[in-house]
Write an enzyme that holds these catalytic residues in place. Structure first.
Site, PDB file in Angstrom:
ATOM      1  N   ASP A  53       4.820  10.639 -64.217  1.00 19.86           N
ATOM      2  CA  ASP A  53       4.581  10.070 -65.548  1.00 19.86           C
ATOM      3  C   ASP A  53       4.412   8.549 -65.477  1.00 19.86           C
ATOM      4  OD1 ASP A  53       4.235  10.209 -68.264  1.00 19.86           O
ATOM      5  OD2 ASP A  53       6.337  10.518 -68.753  1.00 19.86           O
ATOM      6  N   CYS A  97       1.977   6.229 -72.690  1.00 21.69           N
ATOM      7  CA  CYS A  97       1.240   7.388 -73.179  1.00 21.69           C
ATOM      8  C   CYS A  97      -0.174   6.948 -73.523  1.00 21.69           C
ATOM      9  CB  CYS A  97       1.923   7.984 -74.401  1.00 21.69           C
ATOM     10  SG  CYS A  97       0.970   9.342 -75.113  1.00 21.69           S
TER      11      CYS A  97
END
Length: 299
Positions: A16, A240
């Protein structure tokens, strides 16, 4: 107020944290990051992502990463594998555990993976069946549990519904993601209460981003409720791509420092973890977003 005696940290930095980096990162650097994290005592590391290199070019070396890990006893090296093709590739490369993700927001699901929440859950059924037949455990993620960049507020009941679906399908654990980091402690507690009515607390994890500086406060709030698994990213790497301005995950160093202060065991060497955060941010030319890491490094 009862906190857990120990917390399992799920380190998502190698996946991530790095997946949206625009410049290619050498496979050797990724492997060294994973090994340094394991050496610091991290027992669960999300190492890479088996998604199309067209969509996430940074993870194109997923097979090289999985096959060249210096595996340590007692450490789980997991990978994101959100569809059957990704799972097949992951199995070929020796993955022992995978993660897949759904969203609590319809709009986010459409923009992110081009299908509705219900359709995304349907697509997971064959993935879970194939994983189970191969003896591979599956962890589920739910995005946007405390807010969506398109829809704003998300009803706790919707989060509970999607989480229950993943759990009922066979995900051994469901990680609740505040993808854009807009949550606050009371919202986090209320969301968790709704989910915990459907799924046992020991099957849940918290994955909170720090966009509004609330991640540690939110984690403290859900630790009070009994959460004992926390996702975090070394040096606060990542963000994100679908949420403008969304900073990275909560920094692993900051989480461990807080847990140490609460007398909660993690088995992680904070100094070694902070050194790893300093090393990787220098290696990829990124600022270190861990306040604890920066403070320890400046002594």
């Amino acid at each position: 107020m009862t906190f857990p005696k120990s917390v399992r940290l799920v380190e998502v930095g190698p996946r991530d944290g790095l997946q949206n980096e625009p410049e290619p990162i050498a496979t050797a650097t990724k492997l060294e990051l994973i090994d340094r994290l394991a050496a610091a005592g991290v027992r669960y590391i999300e190492a890479t992502s088996f998604v199309s290199p067209r969509w996430v070019p940074q993870m194109a070396d997923h097979c090289e990463v999985m096959q060249n890990l210096s595996r340590r006893d007692g450490v789980t090296y997991a990978a994101l594998a959100p569809n059957l093709r990704g799972l097949q590739a992951a199995l070929t490369c020796g993955v022992e555990e995978i993660a897949l993700f759904a969203a609590a927001s319809e709009t986010f699901s459409q923009k992110n993976i081009n299908c509705s929440v219900a359709e995304s859950l349907e697509r997971f059924t064959p993935v879970l069946k194939r994983a189970q037949s191969a003896g591979v455990r599956v962890r589920g993620y739910v995005s946007c549990v405390l807010g969506c960049p398109y829809e704003g507020e998300i009803a706790p009941a919707k989060v509970a519904e999607v989480s229950k679906a993943l759990h009922d399908m066979g995900c051994y654990e469901v990680s609740l993601g505040d993808t854009i980091g807009t949550g606050t402690p009371l919202k986090a507690k209320r969301m968790l209460e709704a989910v915990a009515r459907e799924i046992p607390m020991d099957k849940l994890a918290a994955h909170f981003h720090d966009t509004y500086g609330q991640a540690l406060a939110n984690l403290y709030a859900v630790l009070e409720e009994g959460i004992a698994v926390v996702d975090s990213s070394v040096a606060g790497l990542g963000g994100c791509p679908y949420a403008k301005g969304a900073s990275g995950n909560v920094a692993s160093e900051d989480v461990v420092y807080m847990l140490n202060g609460l007398g909660i065991e993690t088995g992680i060497d904070l100094e070694a973890l902070a050194e790893t955060g300093t090393w990787i941010t220098r290696a990829i030319g990124r600022p270190n977003r861990s306040k604890v890491g920066v403070a320890l490094n400046s002594r």
